[in-house]
Design an enzyme around this catalytic site. Structure first.
Site, PDB file in Angstrom:
ATOM      1  N   CYS A 263       0.804  -1.308   0.072  1.00  0.00           N
ATOM      2  CA  CYS A 263       0.146  -0.151   0.019  1.00  0.00           C
ATOM      3  C   CYS A 263       0.915   1.259  -0.036  1.00  0.00           C
ATOM      4  CB  CYS A 263      -1.096  -0.002   1.206  1.00  0.00           C
ATOM      5  SG  CYS A 263      -2.434   1.035   1.056  1.00  0.00           S
TER       6      CYS A 263
ATOM      7  N   HIS B 232      -3.728  -5.022  -0.056  1.00  0.00           N
ATOM      8  CA  HIS B 232      -3.694  -5.587   1.228  1.00  0.00           C
ATOM      9  C   HIS B 232      -3.526  -7.169   1.081  1.00  0.00           C
ATOM     10  CE1 HIS B 232      -3.060  -2.398   4.054  1.00  0.00           C
ATOM     11  NE2 HIS B 232      -3.921  -1.631   3.042  1.00  0.00           N
TER      12      HIS B 232
ATOM     13  N   GLU C 288      -2.556  -9.588   3.192  1.00  0.00           N
ATOM     14  CA  GLU C 288      -3.051  -9.989   4.439  1.00  0.00           C
ATOM     15  C   GLU C 288      -4.421 -10.242   4.471  1.00  0.00           C
ATOM     16  OE1 GLU C 288      -3.382  -5.829   5.070  1.00  0.00           O
ATOM     17  OE2 GLU C 288      -2.025  -7.110   4.044  1.00  0.00           O
TER      18      GLU C 288
END
Length: 354
Positions: A243, A324, A326
């Protein structure tokens, strides 16, 4: 009778219901996520913003601390069509103003058509439209929050150890989500979390196998120290970023970034890998994007608007993602990024040893 008001930069003042009292201001943005409100509300990338939920009911599965991405609520305020008491009480305890009973479709449409904008909130029994307007008029552009990293970063180095400890990662904390750190430790990395303004000497003291720049809020051009660290180690140490981290690395290597009209925020953004032609669904939260990639190769793009979602350089040992990986609360299509990061570090060490 209304007891809350939302003042917009376009001159309108919307009436609402106060669920957590207070006055505040910030950049008005929205998320399309229909789950993951706990993760969104604790994501440091929302610092200095007023978060609008496009999904109409927020709070239908309670509030659990194990889902938090940081230790506190990060947006300046929250707006929803309907907030449950669980979420409203949580926000009130955190001192974060919250309002509902407002047409969030109108807010989302306004932001999509006019862009993210200054917003003022006044909520509570004594709130007036004039209070909200006063807050909105005092709202600064995101680029003017020159030291926003200080709000979201650790102040002292911390270490998160894994069970195996095969790789040492130096992570510049520009506002890192907790699940980024856990995604690395679960794969055998010891993560050394450093403040956003860490020096090259601080990184060298860790003697890491890879340098990782985290997500975070605001304008990437304001993270000057992080750019200087990247510039110092580029070519000598594998680099990875998520990001804001992608934007910081790109700027440090000679590229550039720009502000988007309303950004990407939600859990349903399609990204195409240019090498495999596969499309994955991703979680995103950013208002800036890479404009000029410099020496880095574009490997992934957003299907909706062709903005840069992934960058790579075999020569410099760089791998970054705008979204993202994750992916809390999901989807989990892109979790393999963390394996790629650790493979990059291991491969680089092996080449150096040869």
């Amino acid at each position: 009778m209304s007891d809350a008001y939302i003042a917009l930069a376009d001159g309108r003042v919307l009436e609402a219901r106060a669920r957590a009292p207070g006055r505040t201001r910030g950049e008005l943005v929205f998320t399309t996520a229909y789950t993951g409100y706990e993760e969104s509300l604790t994501d440091p990338s929302y610092a200095e913003q007023v978060l609008t939920f496009s999904y109409p009911l927020i709070g239908n599965y309670g509030v659990r601390t194990e889902r938090f991405e940081s230790e506190s609520v990060q947006p300046r305020a929250a707006i929803a069509r309907e907030l449950t008491d669980d979420v409203a009480d949580w926000l009130a305890e955190e001192g974060v103003p919250a309002v509902d009973h407002v047409d969030t479709r109108e807010i989302v449409t306004t932001v999509r058509e006019e862009g993210a904008m200054a917003c003022g909130i006044a909520a509570g029994p004594d709130a007036t439209p004039e209070d909200a307007v006063e807050e909105m008029e005092a709202c600064k552009p995101m680029s003017d929050h020159v030291d926003i990293g200080a709000q979201v970063s650790v102040t002292e180095p911390t270490v998160h150890e894994s069970a195996d400890g095969d790789v040492d990662v130096a992570l510049l904390d520009c506002g890192a989500k907790g699940s980024i750190i856990s995604s690395l430790t679960e794969r055998g990395a010891d993560v050394h979390v450093l403040p956003y303004d860490a020096t090259p000497e601080d990184v060298a003291a860790v003697d890491p196998d890879v340098l990782f720049v985290s997500n975070g809020p605001g304008d990437p051009e304001n993270f000057v120290a992080a750019q200087e660290v990247v510039d110092e180690f580029a070519g000598d140490l594998p680099l990875a970023g998520i990001c804001l981290g992608q934007q910081v690395i790109t700027s440090a290597l000679g590229g550039s970034t720009e502000k988007m009209a309303f950004g990407h925020r939600g859990v349903n953004q399609p990204v195409k890998d240019l090498r495999t032609d596969k499309v994955v669904m991703t979680t995103q939260n950013h208002g800036y994007t890479v404009a000029d990639t410099g020496p880095l190769e574009v490997t992934q793009v957003n299907v909706n608007d062709d903005t840069v979602e992934g960058l790579d350089s075999e020569e410099l040992d760089v791998i970054t993602r705008q979204y993202h990986p994750e992916a809390n609360p999901g989807p989990h299509d892109s979790l393999g990024f963390f394996d790629e990061v650790l493979d990059l570090a291991t491969s680089s060490r092996r080449v150096a040893a040869d």
